[in-house]
Structures are given as C-alpha cells and as structure tokens.
Design a protein around this motif. Sequence first.
Motif, PDB file in Angstrom:
ATOM      1  N   VAL A   1      23.234  27.212   5.044  1.00 52.61           N
ATOM      2  CA  VAL A   1      22.299  26.466   5.882  1.00 52.61           C
ATOM      3  C   VAL A   1      21.135  27.393   6.235  1.00 52.61           C
ATOM      4  O   VAL A   1      21.338  28.480   6.768  1.00 52.61           O
ATOM      5  N   ILE A   2      19.906  26.961   5.919  1.00 51.80           N
ATOM      6  CA  ILE A   2      18.727  27.768   6.259  1.00 51.80           C
ATOM      7  C   ILE A   2      17.934  27.142   7.410  1.00 51.80           C
ATOM      8  O   ILE A   2      17.125  27.821   8.030  1.00 51.80           O
ATOM      9  N   THR A   3      18.162  25.862   7.678  1.00 47.77           N
ATOM     10  CA  THR A   3      17.612  25.192   8.855  1.00 47.77           C
ATOM     11  C   THR A   3      18.769  24.433   9.485  1.00 47.77           C
ATOM     12  O   THR A   3      19.412  23.613   8.822  1.00 47.77           O
ATOM     13  N   SER A   4      19.062  24.739  10.737  1.00 43.91           N
ATOM     14  CA  SER A   4      20.226  24.141  11.411  1.00 43.91           C
ATOM     15  C   SER A   4      20.277  22.638  11.221  1.00 43.91           C
ATOM     16  O   SER A   4      19.251  21.954  11.256  1.00 43.91           O
ATOM     17  N   ILE A   5      21.502  22.142  11.044  1.00 48.69           N
ATOM     18  CA  ILE A   5      21.708  20.704  10.839  1.00 48.69           C
ATOM     19  C   ILE A   5      22.259  20.119  12.140  1.00 48.69           C
ATOM     20  O   ILE A   5      23.377  20.451  12.552  1.00 48.69           O
ATOM     21  N   PRO A   6      21.481  19.255  12.834  1.00 51.83           N
ATOM     22  CA  PRO A   6      22.006  18.619  14.052  1.00 51.83           C
ATOM     23  C   PRO A   6      23.088  17.587  13.716  1.00 51.83           C
ATOM     24  O   PRO A   6      23.266  17.191  12.572  1.00 51.83           O
ATOM     25  N   ARG A   7      23.789  17.138  14.743  1.00 52.76           N
ATOM     26  CA  ARG A   7      24.907  16.194  14.568  1.00 52.76           C
ATOM     27  C   ARG A   7      24.475  14.938  13.827  1.00 52.76           C
ATOM     28  O   ARG A   7      25.140  14.499  12.896  1.00 52.76           O
ATOM     29  N   ASP A   8      23.388  14.344  14.203  1.00 49.16           N
ATOM     30  CA  ASP A   8      22.931  13.100  13.584  1.00 49.16           C
ATOM     31  C   ASP A   8      21.534  13.252  12.968  1.00 49.16           C
ATOM     32  O   ASP A   8      20.767  12.296  12.945  1.00 49.16           O
ATOM     33  N   GLY A   9      21.225  14.438  12.477  1.00 51.75           N
ATOM     34  CA  GLY A   9      19.891  14.661  11.926  1.00 51.75           C
ATOM     35  C   GLY A   9      19.939  15.384  10.592  1.00 51.75           C
ATOM     36  O   GLY A   9      20.964  15.386   9.903  1.00 51.75           O
ATOM     37  N   TYR A  10      18.810  15.981  10.268  1.00 55.91           N
ATOM     38  CA  TYR A  10      18.670  16.646   8.979  1.00 55.91           C
ATOM     39  C   TYR A  10      18.315  18.115   9.168  1.00 55.91           C
ATOM     40  O   TYR A  10      17.595  18.473  10.091  1.00 55.91           O
ATOM     41  N   GLY A  11      18.811  18.925   8.249  1.00 55.57           N
ATOM     42  CA  GLY A  11      18.467  20.342   8.171  1.00 55.57           C
ATOM     43  C   GLY A  11      18.185  20.665   6.715  1.00 55.57           C
ATOM     44  O   GLY A  11      17.851  19.775   5.925  1.00 55.57           O
ATOM     45  N   GLU A  12      18.361  21.932   6.362  1.00 56.81           N
ATOM     46  CA  GLU A  12      18.091  22.325   4.989  1.00 56.81           C
ATOM     47  C   GLU A  12      19.150  23.321   4.529  1.00 56.81           C
ATOM     48  O   GLU A  12      19.571  24.192   5.285  1.00 56.81           O
ATOM     49  N   VAL A  13      19.556  23.173   3.252  1.00 57.03           N
ATOM     50  CA  VAL A  13      20.579  24.032   2.657  1.00 57.03           C
ATOM     51  C   VAL A  13      20.004  24.693   1.411  1.00 57.03           C
ATOM     52  O   VAL A  13      19.293  24.054   0.634  1.00 57.03           O
ATOM     53  N   MET A  14      20.321  25.985   1.232  1.00 56.34           N
ATOM     54  CA  MET A  14      19.909  26.741   0.044  1.00 56.34           C
ATOM     55  C   MET A  14      21.144  26.946  -0.830  1.00 56.34           C
ATOM     56  O   MET A  14      22.161  27.460  -0.370  1.00 56.34           O
ATOM     57  N   ILE A  15      21.025  26.536  -2.101  1.00 59.53           N
ATOM     58  CA  ILE A  15      22.098  26.719  -3.074  1.00 59.53           C
ATOM     59  C   ILE A  15      21.587  27.683  -4.127  1.00 59.53           C
ATOM     60  O   ILE A  15      20.536  27.461  -4.730  1.00 59.53           O
ATOM     61  N   GLU A  16      22.333  28.769  -4.373  1.00 61.36           N
ATOM     62  CA  GLU A  16      21.938  29.758  -5.366  1.00 61.36           C
ATOM     63  C   GLU A  16      22.659  29.480  -6.679  1.00 61.36           C
ATOM     64  O   GLU A  16      23.811  29.078  -6.693  1.00 61.36           O
ATOM     65  N   SER A  17      21.921  29.678  -7.782  1.00 61.36           N
ATOM     66  CA  SER A  17      22.510  29.517  -9.109  1.00 61.36           C
ATOM     67  C   SER A  17      21.954  30.591 -10.027  1.00 61.36           C
ATOM     68  O   SER A  17      21.107  31.390  -9.622  1.00 61.36           O
TER      69      SER A  17
END
Length: 181
Positions: free
Chosen positions: A119-135
């Motif tokens: 998680v790179i931007t916190s994800i609230p309970r009923d909202g949106y955040g941002e996730v970084m996936i490395e490959s």
Amino acid sequence: MEPFSIPLETIYLYGLIISGVVTVLFVLFADVFHFHGAGDGLAFLNPVLIFAFLTILSACGYLFERLSSLHYLLIFGISAVTALMLVTLLHVFVLVPLSSAEESLVYKESDLQGRVGTVITSIPRDGYGEVMIESISGRIAKPASSFDRVAIPNGTNVLVVQVQNGVLEVSVHKPLESFTL
C-alpha cells in the motif's frame, strides 16, 4: 540497357522512392489494419521485410548504375545479395527482439489477482487508496479498495483478491510463518 525506353537508373530510382514511401506508411499504419505478417512459420513473408528488401535493392541498384560501369545483371545480383543480407540482419537483430519485448510488457488486470503488493496510499474502510505491485518488467501502481472493508495503513503488504472495473480489491497479506497449527 533501357527496357521500355527508360534507363535502368531511373527505374531503380522510382523503385527506391515508391518502396521507401510504402515501407514508411506500412510501419506507421500496420497496427491500424491489424496486419502482422503471414503467420509464425512464414516470418520471411513479413511485409516490413519485403518492403525493406525492395528499398535496399533499389537503392543499391541505383548507386551501382550511377557510379559503376558493371553489367546490369551483375548490378542486379550484387544489389539482391546486399539487400538479402541487410534484411536478414534487420530481421534477426531488430524485428525478432522487438516482437518478444512487446509481449513481455503486456499484462491483463486479471493477471494481478493473487499477487502481493504494498500500500502506497492508505486505504480507508469504505474508500480508495493505491497499491504498488512489483514485477520483473517494472512496477504497477493501481487504485485499490479494501476487500474486507477495514482500513489498511500505508506500507502494509496486501494480497489482490479480485479486480473490479480497474480497481484492485485487496486484503491484508499474512505470511505463512504467522500461521500456527
């Protein structure tokens, strides 16, 4: 020699201009028409290779006709061999690596399901955040929401449960060491 009362030099020049223009147009617009060659087994029938062969053949023929006094059949033969060698090098060292590199960078959103990210931007309970996936090919940052409807803080490792409309639905990832029997 002048077939049809036109000097060979002029024929080579017209061939160079026409095949050069057609090659450039084909390279620019091939994806519009979804044309990618005659099949996997017939890679030498790729239109880019055919147009490049004609362009190089015409250029060599024009230069040899202009700058040498060789027989016209010898000029054609030398031009054809030169064009064949250059087109083979183009195919082996440019087109084949490009085609395999293009495929390696493509992913579908469904391919992200089951992957672990951070998680790179916190994800609230009923909202949106941002996730970084490395490959292997790089990093992918995607919007995410909590699958379990709990807040997930920044820096937490998460597991992608599913993807809905371009948004990753994630759950906190628990490593196998933390499970006890």
